[in-house]
Structure formats: structure tokens, C-alpha cells
Enzyme design. Structure first.
Site, PDB file in Angstrom:
ATOM      1  N   ASP A  34       0.823  -1.224   0.000  1.00  0.00           N
ATOM      2  CA  ASP A  34       0.000   0.000   0.000  1.00  0.00           C
ATOM      3  C   ASP A  34       0.853   1.269   0.000  1.00  0.00           C
ATOM      4  O   ASP A  34       0.351   2.368   0.207  1.00  0.00           O
ATOM      5  CB  ASP A  34      -0.947   0.003   1.210  1.00  0.00           C
ATOM      6  CG  ASP A  34      -0.187  -0.036   2.530  1.00  0.00           C
ATOM      7  OD1 ASP A  34       1.070  -0.025   2.500  1.00  0.00           O
ATOM      8  OD2 ASP A  34      -0.829  -0.064   3.597  1.00  0.00           O
ATOM      9  N   ARG A  91      10.209  27.293   1.111  1.00  0.00           N
ATOM     10  CA  ARG A  91       9.790  28.574   0.531  1.00  0.00           C
ATOM     11  C   ARG A  91       8.478  29.100   1.124  1.00  0.00           C
ATOM     12  O   ARG A  91       8.195  30.270   1.046  1.00  0.00           O
ATOM     13  CB  ARG A  91       9.706  28.452  -0.995  1.00  0.00           C
ATOM     14  CG  ARG A  91      11.100  28.379  -1.625  1.00  0.00           C
ATOM     15  CD  ARG A  91      11.058  27.993  -3.085  1.00  0.00           C
ATOM     16  NE  ARG A  91      10.669  26.606  -3.253  1.00  0.00           N
ATOM     17  CZ  ARG A  91      10.471  26.020  -4.422  1.00  0.00           C
ATOM     18  NH1 ARG A  91      10.633  26.710  -5.522  1.00  0.00           N
ATOM     19  NH2 ARG A  91      10.135  24.754  -4.481  1.00  0.00           N
ATOM     20  N   GLN A  92       7.684  28.197   1.720  1.00  0.00           N
ATOM     21  CA  GLN A  92       6.450  28.667   2.395  1.00  0.00           C
ATOM     22  C   GLN A  92       6.847  28.993   3.838  1.00  0.00           C
ATOM     23  O   GLN A  92       6.513  28.275   4.784  1.00  0.00           O
ATOM     24  CB  GLN A  92       5.372  27.571   2.319  1.00  0.00           C
ATOM     25  CG  GLN A  92       4.008  27.987   2.869  1.00  0.00           C
ATOM     26  CD  GLN A  92       3.247  28.958   1.971  1.00  0.00           C
ATOM     27  OE1 GLN A  92       3.501  29.036   0.770  1.00  0.00           O
ATOM     28  NE2 GLN A  92       2.329  29.710   2.553  1.00  0.00           N
ATOM     29  N   LYS A 184      13.941  40.483  -9.544  1.00  0.00           N
ATOM     30  CA  LYS A 184      12.908  39.527  -9.969  1.00  0.00           C
ATOM     31  C   LYS A 184      11.584  39.842  -9.291  1.00  0.00           C
ATOM     32  O   LYS A 184      11.549  40.169  -8.116  1.00  0.00           O
ATOM     33  CB  LYS A 184      13.373  38.118  -9.590  1.00  0.00           C
ATOM     34  CG  LYS A 184      12.353  37.033  -9.835  1.00  0.00           C
ATOM     35  CD  LYS A 184      12.934  35.651  -9.543  1.00  0.00           C
ATOM     36  CE  LYS A 184      12.546  35.160  -8.176  1.00  0.00           C
ATOM     37  NZ  LYS A 184      12.981  33.776  -7.908  1.00  0.00           N
ATOM     38  N   ASP A 210      21.765  30.378  -7.632  1.00  0.00           N
ATOM     39  CA  ASP A 210      20.546  30.443  -6.831  1.00  0.00           C
ATOM     40  C   ASP A 210      20.551  29.283  -5.844  1.00  0.00           C
ATOM     41  O   ASP A 210      21.315  28.315  -6.018  1.00  0.00           O
ATOM     42  CB  ASP A 210      19.320  30.359  -7.757  1.00  0.00           C
ATOM     43  CG  ASP A 210      18.140  31.160  -7.214  1.00  0.00           C
ATOM     44  OD1 ASP A 210      18.153  31.544  -6.033  1.00  0.00           O
ATOM     45  OD2 ASP A 210      17.189  31.381  -7.993  1.00  0.00           O
ATOM     46  N   THR A 215      11.103  25.233 -11.467  1.00  0.00           N
ATOM     47  CA  THR A 215      10.579  25.203 -12.840  1.00  0.00           C
ATOM     48  C   THR A 215      11.631  25.656 -13.842  1.00  0.00           C
ATOM     49  O   THR A 215      11.509  25.399 -15.036  1.00  0.00           O
ATOM     50  CB  THR A 215       9.364  26.148 -12.992  1.00  0.00           C
ATOM     51  OG1 THR A 215       9.818  27.498 -12.772  1.00  0.00           O
ATOM     52  CG2 THR A 215       8.262  25.807 -12.005  1.00  0.00           C
ATOM     53  N   GLY A 217      12.070  28.778 -14.414  1.00  0.00           N
ATOM     54  CA  GLY A 217      11.595  30.083 -14.898  1.00  0.00           C
ATOM     55  C   GLY A 217      12.518  31.238 -14.528  1.00  0.00           C
ATOM     56  O   GLY A 217      12.803  32.102 -15.364  1.00  0.00           O
TER      57      GLY A 217
HETATM   58  C1  R5P Z   1      13.080  31.749  -4.807  1.00  0.00           C
HETATM   59  O1  R5P Z   1      13.119  32.823  -4.227  1.00  0.00           O
HETATM   60  C2  R5P Z   1      14.254  30.845  -4.960  1.00  0.00           C
HETATM   61  O2  R5P Z   1      15.423  31.428  -4.466  1.00  0.00           O
HETATM   62  C3  R5P Z   1      14.444  30.429  -6.404  1.00  0.00           C
HETATM   63  O3  R5P Z   1      14.801  31.590  -7.151  1.00  0.00           O
HETATM   64  C4  R5P Z   1      13.195  29.836  -6.963  1.00  0.00           C
HETATM   65  O4  R5P Z   1      12.719  28.839  -6.110  1.00  0.00           O
HETATM   66  C5  R5P Z   1      13.439  29.282  -8.336  1.00  0.00           C
HETATM   67  O5  R5P Z   1      12.248  28.746  -8.806  1.00  0.00           O
HETATM   68  P1  R5P Z   1      11.987  28.537 -10.344  1.00  0.00           P
HETATM   69  O6  R5P Z   1      13.092  27.720 -10.902  1.00  0.00           O
HETATM   70  O7  R5P Z   1      10.647  27.813 -10.382  1.00  0.00           O
HETATM   71  O8  R5P Z   1      11.878  29.887 -10.978  1.00  0.00           O
END
Ligand code: R5P
Length: 282
Positions: A34, A91-92, A184, A210, A215, A217
């Protein structure tokens, strides 16, 4: 010391054992039909200083982390240090809208329950380390990333937002070059905007660093700005390569090089955090 390496941190745990000379505990970890998780430690941990290594991502690995802590606590250990290489839900870190869970603090509180010390690596928001309720510290991969970038001949290191500029400065110092940051704005979970800015990157090798690439993005938008300003080569580097959906092919199209550490094990994990963990524990 003895290392207990969880399923999602196998490569890093093995590298840690190799560079420290510590023992690796034998484990049996499997899923019932399960999908519930079964965990058993096959070595006697009585009197040992135990180092548990397991990222809290994705959700299945959080359950495994809790069960490993429980199994370890059933021995008469000398100490338990939990290393969470990638701390998920980070992040939350506040209630952005009324009614939201503050996921990062809640996860930290639970991970801290059965542990004497907690180490994270490039946690998204360092100010929430107190939520673990135990001593410990947040390690960083930025010096290692900087050294890697130096070997790649980087000319300048950029962070994609002001919140991450301290990471760019550490990586740049290790790389022996200058640094800057972009501005950003996050539109939604998968869309960001990077403000145009005058950048002196014409003909240069530029690294964007970073904590997390999810994603892709953020990095892709930053790379677009760098191409507009004539960057010759773009290196995307992060500590935690989450790479959701089709992030990797998109990032490979936008950037010349994509690298990450081994806090999450992917094909881009070219930099090991084992020596940083080892140094912090001895
Ligand atoms: C957000 O503030 C983090 O430092 C990263 O910049 C973010 O999590 C990147 O996320 P993504 O690749 O989805 O843009």
C-alpha cells in the site's frame, strides 16, 4: 561516528563516508504494497554518534526521515545529528495569505523533535532555523560552486534577485571575480519577471547562482537578459536542483552549462557537499 543514509541521499552519504572514514549503517528500507514505508536499522547503534542524512523532499522522503529518526532513537545512541541536505517546504516560510499553513516552520518543528542537532544546506530562509528547536547550523554550497565556476573561467556571478545576492557574493569571492544581482518579481508559481537592467556582460562568461532551481523560470528569464546584453557564455548553478516538469531541456536551451550540488541527486550534481558536512562535524 556512523552514518545512516536515507534513500534520497545515498550518493551524498557514500561520499561523506568516503571522505570522513566513518562507518555506514546497514539499512532495510522498503515499501509495503500500500506504499507505506518500512524502515529497519541492521547495525547496533548503542553508544554511537549517529549522523542521519536525508532530504525532506518529496513527501515520501519526509515520512522515511521521520521513521529513520524513530528507528535510531530506539538505540541507546550517544547523539543524533540530522542533516537535511535539501529542506523541502522551505519557501512557504510565512503566511503570505490569511489561512495558509506556514509549512517551513511546521516541517522544521517535526524534524527537530527526535534529534540533538540539525544541519541544513542553503536553506531558503535562514531566519527560520530556530523553528527546528535544536542547535545546528545552515551550511552553504556557494564556496564549492564558486570554486567550480573559477575552473570554468567565469567573469562575473549574478543572483537572480536581491534576496539571493549574499549567495552570489560568496560564490564570486571563491571564484575570484565580481558579482551583481537582478531584480525579480514573482507573478505566480511558475512565472517570474526579471527587470531589465544595465549589465556589463558583453563577451563575458556569466554565472547565475541560486539556492533552488525548480521550474527553471527564474534562471531562464535571467539568461534572456544576459543574452540581450551580449553574454558570451551562461552558466546556471544552484545548490538544489529540483527541476520540475521539463525544466532541464528548457534550461539547457537557455544556458550553456547547468550544474548543482548533490543535495538532490541528478545528472547535474557535479559538486559534492560531503567535505563541507565533514568539516562541520569534526
Ligand atoms: C526563490 O526565491 C528561490 O530562491 C528560487 O529563485 C526559486 O525557487 C526558483 O524557482 P523557479 O526555478 O521555479 O523559478
Amino acid at each position: 561516528m556512523i552514518v545512516v543514509g536515507g534513500t534520497c541521499s545515498q550518493k551524498l552519504s557514500n561520499a561523506l563516508v568516503e571522505c570522513s572514514g566513518w562507518k555506514m549503517a546497514g539499512l532495510e528500507i522498503r515499501r509495503f504494497p500500500d506504499r507505506e514505508c518500512y524502515v529497519k536499522i541492521n547495525d547496533n547503534l548503542d553508544g554511537e554518534d549517529v549522523v542521519l542524512v536525508q532530504s525532506s523532499y518529496p513527501d515520501d522522503n519526509i515520512i522515511e526521515l521521520f521513521l529513520l529518526q524513530d528507528a535510531i532513537s530506539r538505540f541507546d545512541t550517544n547523539s543524533l545529528t540530522t542533516i537535511v541536505p535539501y529542506f523541502g517546504y522551505a519557501r512557504q516560510d510565512k503566511s503570505f495569505k490569511e489561512g495558509e499553513a506556514v509549512s517551513a516552520r511546521n516541517m522544521a518543528k517535526h524534524i527537530g523533535l527526535i534529534s540533538d542537532k540539525i544541519y541544513t544546506i542553503d536553506i531558503h530562509n535562514i531566519s527560520m532555523m530556530d523553528a527546528f528547536g535544536k542547535p545546528g547550523s545552515n551550511l552553504s554550497g556557494m564556496r564549492q560552486i564558486g570554486k567550480y565556476l573559477a575552473a570554468e573561467g567565469v567573469d562575473v556571478v549574478l543572483s537572480p534577485d536581491a534576496g539571493s545576492k549574499f549567495r552570489a557574493s560568496v560564490a564570486a569571492e571563491a571564484a575570484g571575480c565580481g558579482w551583481d544581482f537582478l531584480e525579480k518579481t514573482r507573478i505566480d508559481d511558475s512565472t517570474v519577471e526579471i527587470k531589465p537592467k544595465n549589465l556589463d556582460v558583453e563577451g563575458k562568461c556569466v554565472a547565475i547562482v541560486d539556492d533552488i532551481i525548480a521550474t527553471g523560470g527564474t534562471i531562464i528569464k535571467a539568461a534572456e537578459q544576459l543574452r540581450i546584453h551580449g553574454a558570451k557564455r551562461i552558466i546556471a548553478a544552484c545548490t538544489h536542483g529540483l527541476y520540475t516538469g521539463d525544466a532541464i531541456p528548457k534550461l539547457e536551451e537557455a544556458c550553456d552549462v547547468l550544474i548543482s550540488t548533490d543535495t538532490l541527486e541528478t545528472n547535474t550534481s557535479k559538486i559534492s557537499m560531503a567535505s563541507v558536512i565533514n568539516e562541520s562535524l569534526i
